[in-house]
Motif scaffolding. Structure first.
Motif, PDB file in Angstrom:
ATOM      1  N   CYS A  30      57.828  30.294  54.033  1.00  9.27           N
ATOM      2  CA  CYS A  30      56.655  31.101  53.682  1.00  9.27           C
ATOM      3  C   CYS A  30      55.446  30.752  54.535  1.00  9.27           C
ATOM      4  CB  CYS A  30      56.313  30.916  52.203  1.00  9.27           C
ATOM      5  SG  CYS A  30      57.555  31.622  51.109  1.00  9.27           S
ATOM      6  N   GLN A  31      54.751  31.787  54.918  1.00  4.87           N
ATOM      7  CA  GLN A  31      53.465  31.645  55.599  1.00  4.87           C
ATOM      8  C   GLN A  31      52.392  31.967  54.562  1.00  4.87           C
ATOM      9  OE1 GLN A  31      52.965  34.306  58.920  1.00  4.87           O
ATOM     10  NE2 GLN A  31      50.759  33.971  58.981  1.00  4.87           N
ATOM     11  N   LEU A  32      51.482  31.033  54.379  1.00  3.75           N
ATOM     12  CA  LEU A  32      50.427  31.198  53.372  1.00  3.75           C
ATOM     13  C   LEU A  32      49.085  31.460  54.039  1.00  3.75           C
ATOM     14  CD1 LEU A  32      51.330  28.191  51.046  1.00  3.75           C
ATOM     15  CD2 LEU A  32      52.104  30.548  50.874  1.00  3.75           C
ATOM     16  N   ALA A  33      48.214  32.125  53.307  1.00  3.03           N
ATOM     17  CA  ALA A  33      46.844  32.355  53.762  1.00  3.03           C
ATOM     18  C   ALA A  33      45.930  32.293  52.547  1.00  3.03           C
ATOM     19  CB  ALA A  33      46.726  33.715  54.445  1.00  3.03           C
ATOM     20  N   GLN A  34      44.705  31.905  52.773  1.00  2.00           N
ATOM     21  CA  GLN A  34      43.694  31.892  51.708  1.00  2.00           C
ATOM     22  C   GLN A  34      42.820  33.121  51.886  1.00  2.00           C
ATOM     23  OE1 GLN A  34      45.336  29.239  49.911  1.00  2.00           O
ATOM     24  NE2 GLN A  34      43.310  29.367  49.052  1.00  2.00           N
ATOM     25  N   GLU A  35      42.673  33.873  50.806  1.00  2.00           N
ATOM     26  CA  GLU A  35      41.832  35.059  50.820  1.00  2.00           C
ATOM     27  C   GLU A  35      40.845  34.944  49.663  1.00  2.00           C
ATOM     28  OE1 GLU A  35      42.610  39.610  49.728  1.00  2.00           O
ATOM     29  OE2 GLU A  35      43.775  38.912  51.454  1.00  2.00           O
ATOM     30  N   GLU A  36      39.584  34.814  49.996  1.00  2.00           N
ATOM     31  CA  GLU A  36      38.567  34.592  48.972  1.00  2.00           C
ATOM     32  C   GLU A  36      38.506  35.744  47.977  1.00  2.00           C
ATOM     33  OE1 GLU A  36      33.793  33.692  48.734  1.00  2.00           O
ATOM     34  OE2 GLU A  36      34.904  33.075  50.518  1.00  2.00           O
ATOM     35  N   GLN A  37      38.448  35.390  46.702  1.00  2.00           N
ATOM     36  CA  GLN A  37      38.363  36.349  45.605  1.00  2.00           C
ATOM     37  C   GLN A  37      37.181  35.960  44.725  1.00  2.00           C
ATOM     38  OE1 GLN A  37      40.599  38.980  45.192  1.00  2.00           O
ATOM     39  NE2 GLN A  37      41.480  38.335  47.144  1.00  2.00           N
ATOM     40  N   GLU A  38      36.634  36.926  44.019  1.00  2.00           N
ATOM     41  CA  GLU A  38      35.538  36.636  43.102  1.00  2.00           C
ATOM     42  C   GLU A  38      36.019  35.670  42.024  1.00  2.00           C
ATOM     43  OE1 GLU A  38      32.678  38.928  39.896  1.00  2.00           O
ATOM     44  OE2 GLU A  38      33.654  40.092  41.480  1.00  2.00           O
ATOM     45  N   TYR A  39      35.256  34.631  41.787  1.00  2.00           N
ATOM     46  CA  TYR A  39      35.618  33.602  40.807  1.00  2.00           C
ATOM     47  C   TYR A  39      35.285  34.088  39.404  1.00  2.00           C
ATOM     48  CZ  TYR A  39      35.601  29.118  38.352  1.00  2.00           C
ATOM     49  OH  TYR A  39      35.837  28.102  37.457  1.00  2.00           O
ATOM     50  N   ASN A  40      36.303  34.098  38.542  1.00  2.00           N
ATOM     51  CA  ASN A  40      36.138  34.518  37.160  1.00  2.00           C
ATOM     52  C   ASN A  40      36.829  33.492  36.265  1.00  2.00           C
ATOM     53  OD1 ASN A  40      36.292  35.686  34.623  1.00  2.00           O
ATOM     54  ND2 ASN A  40      36.638  37.749  35.415  1.00  2.00           N
ATOM     55  N   PRO A  41      36.109  32.444  35.823  1.00  2.00           N
ATOM     56  CA  PRO A  41      36.739  31.370  35.056  1.00  2.00           C
ATOM     57  C   PRO A  41      37.339  31.838  33.731  1.00  2.00           C
ATOM     58  CG  PRO A  41      34.352  31.113  35.074  1.00  2.00           C
ATOM     59  CD  PRO A  41      34.674  32.219  36.020  1.00  2.00           C
ATOM     60  N   GLU A  42      36.752  32.858  33.112  1.00  2.00           N
ATOM     61  CA  GLU A  42      37.293  33.369  31.853  1.00  2.00           C
ATOM     62  C   GLU A  42      38.683  33.969  32.066  1.00  2.00           C
ATOM     63  OE1 GLU A  42      34.189  34.247  32.933  1.00  2.00           O
ATOM     64  OE2 GLU A  42      32.953  33.107  31.523  1.00  2.00           O
ATOM     65  N   THR A  92      41.806  29.007  42.937  1.00  2.00           N
ATOM     66  CA  THR A  92      42.183  28.933  44.342  1.00  2.00           C
ATOM     67  C   THR A  92      43.689  29.092  44.511  1.00  2.00           C
ATOM     68  OG1 THR A  92      40.278  27.549  44.858  1.00  2.00           O
ATOM     69  CG2 THR A  92      42.112  27.489  46.424  1.00  2.00           C
ATOM     70  N   LEU A  93      44.453  28.389  43.700  1.00  2.00           N
ATOM     71  CA  LEU A  93      45.910  28.464  43.801  1.00  2.00           C
ATOM     72  C   LEU A  93      46.431  29.839  43.380  1.00  2.00           C
ATOM     73  CD1 LEU A  93      48.733  27.160  44.169  1.00  2.00           C
ATOM     74  CD2 LEU A  93      48.599  26.531  41.746  1.00  2.00           C
ATOM     75  N   LEU A  94      46.069  30.279  42.198  1.00  2.00           N
ATOM     76  CA  LEU A  94      46.674  31.481  41.620  1.00  2.00           C
ATOM     77  C   LEU A  94      46.206  32.788  42.252  1.00  2.00           C
ATOM     78  CD1 LEU A  94      46.475  30.473  37.851  1.00  2.00           C
ATOM     79  CD2 LEU A  94      48.493  30.401  39.331  1.00  2.00           C
ATOM     80  N   LEU A  95      44.927  32.884  42.586  1.00  2.00           N
ATOM     81  CA  LEU A  95      44.383  34.160  43.057  1.00  2.00           C
ATOM     82  C   LEU A  95      44.045  34.200  44.546  1.00  2.00           C
ATOM     83  CD1 LEU A  95      42.066  35.058  40.057  1.00  2.00           C
ATOM     84  CD2 LEU A  95      44.417  35.775  40.490  1.00  2.00           C
ATOM     85  N   GLU A  96      43.675  33.070  45.123  1.00  2.00           N
ATOM     86  CA  GLU A  96      43.271  33.092  46.531  1.00  2.00           C
ATOM     87  C   GLU A  96      44.408  32.741  47.479  1.00  2.00           C
ATOM     88  OE1 GLU A  96      39.734  30.660  46.801  1.00  2.00           O
ATOM     89  OE2 GLU A  96      38.495  32.298  46.071  1.00  2.00           O
ATOM     90  N   THR A  97      45.466  32.118  46.980  1.00  2.00           N
ATOM     91  CA  THR A  97      46.600  31.779  47.833  1.00  2.00           C
ATOM     92  C   THR A  97      47.516  32.990  47.945  1.00  2.00           C
ATOM     93  OG1 THR A  97      46.491  29.460  47.170  1.00  2.00           O
ATOM     94  CG2 THR A  97      48.552  30.216  48.164  1.00  2.00           C
ATOM     95  N   GLN A  98      47.694  33.458  49.163  1.00  2.00           N
ATOM     96  CA  GLN A  98      48.529  34.621  49.455  1.00  2.00           C
ATOM     97  C   GLN A  98      49.793  34.178  50.185  1.00  2.00           C
ATOM     98  OE1 GLN A  98      47.680  37.935  48.883  1.00  2.00           O
ATOM     99  NE2 GLN A  98      45.730  37.442  47.971  1.00  2.00           N
ATOM    100  N   ILE A  99      50.927  34.725  49.778  1.00  2.00           N
ATOM    101  CA  ILE A  99      52.162  34.538  50.539  1.00  2.00           C
ATOM    102  C   ILE A  99      52.252  35.754  51.451  1.00  2.00           C
ATOM    103  CG2 ILE A  99      54.658  34.220  50.459  1.00  2.00           C
ATOM    104  CD1 ILE A  99      54.272  33.206  47.551  1.00  2.00           C
ATOM    105  N   VAL A 100      52.064  35.529  52.738  1.00  2.00           N
ATOM    106  CA  VAL A 100      51.984  36.613  53.704  1.00  2.00           C
ATOM    107  C   VAL A 100      53.373  37.002  54.210  1.00  2.00           C
ATOM    108  CG1 VAL A 100      50.983  37.328  55.921  1.00  2.00           C
ATOM    109  CG2 VAL A 100      49.694  35.834  54.386  1.00  2.00           C
ATOM    110  N   GLU A 101      54.177  36.019  54.517  1.00  2.00           N
ATOM    111  CA  GLU A 101      55.540  36.223  55.009  1.00  2.00           C
ATOM    112  C   GLU A 101      56.437  35.186  54.353  1.00  2.00           C
ATOM    113  OE1 GLU A 101      56.317  38.583  57.414  1.00  2.00           O
ATOM    114  OE2 GLU A 101      54.237  39.188  57.700  1.00  2.00           O
TER     115      GLU A 101
END
Length: 129
Positions: A30-42, A92-101
């Protein structure tokens, strides 16, 4: 494909529907990338209740992350400062980590599903439907 999606997909082959080995899928090359997402702690706090934590740990290990705690964080309060760091890390892990390939492999039948351009392909050839 966002990391969180890995907690909701399993092998699509009929013979695997009743197998406990069909979830979680195994992730390789897997190739991973970080893609910033709006932070919503709730959102993170509420989603945490619905996630299969052992599957999260397994997929994270498949992707090279062995830093998660063995037990699911419980009763995180988005207002409490002590919980903010945990919620931010989970975000960061659940929403900003993308599996690209990469490849998703069923642990039961070993069928391979490919991920290309962040899109998982679950289409099956007719003989496997």
């Amino acid at each position: 494909m966002k990391f969180i999606t890995t907690n909701f997909v399993k092998c699509a082959i009929k013979g695997c529907q009743s197998s406990t080995e069909a979830f979680p899928l195994k992730y390789e090359d897997c190739q991973l990338a970080q893609e910033e997402q709006e932070y919503n702690p709730e959102f993170i706090a509420h989603m945490l209740e619905r996630l299969n934590w052992p599957a999260i740990i397994q997929v994270a290990k498949d992707l090279g992350n062995e830093s998660l705690p063995p037990t699911k964080p419980e009763s995180l309060d988005p207002i409490m400062e002590d919980d903010q760091a945990v919620l931010r890390d989970l975000h960061t892990l659940l929403l900003e980590t993308q599996i690209v390939e990469g490849r998703m492999i069923c642990r039961n039948c070993e069928h391979v599903y490919h991920i290309k351009n962040s899109i998982p392909n679950f289409l099956l050839p007719p003989h496997l439907c």
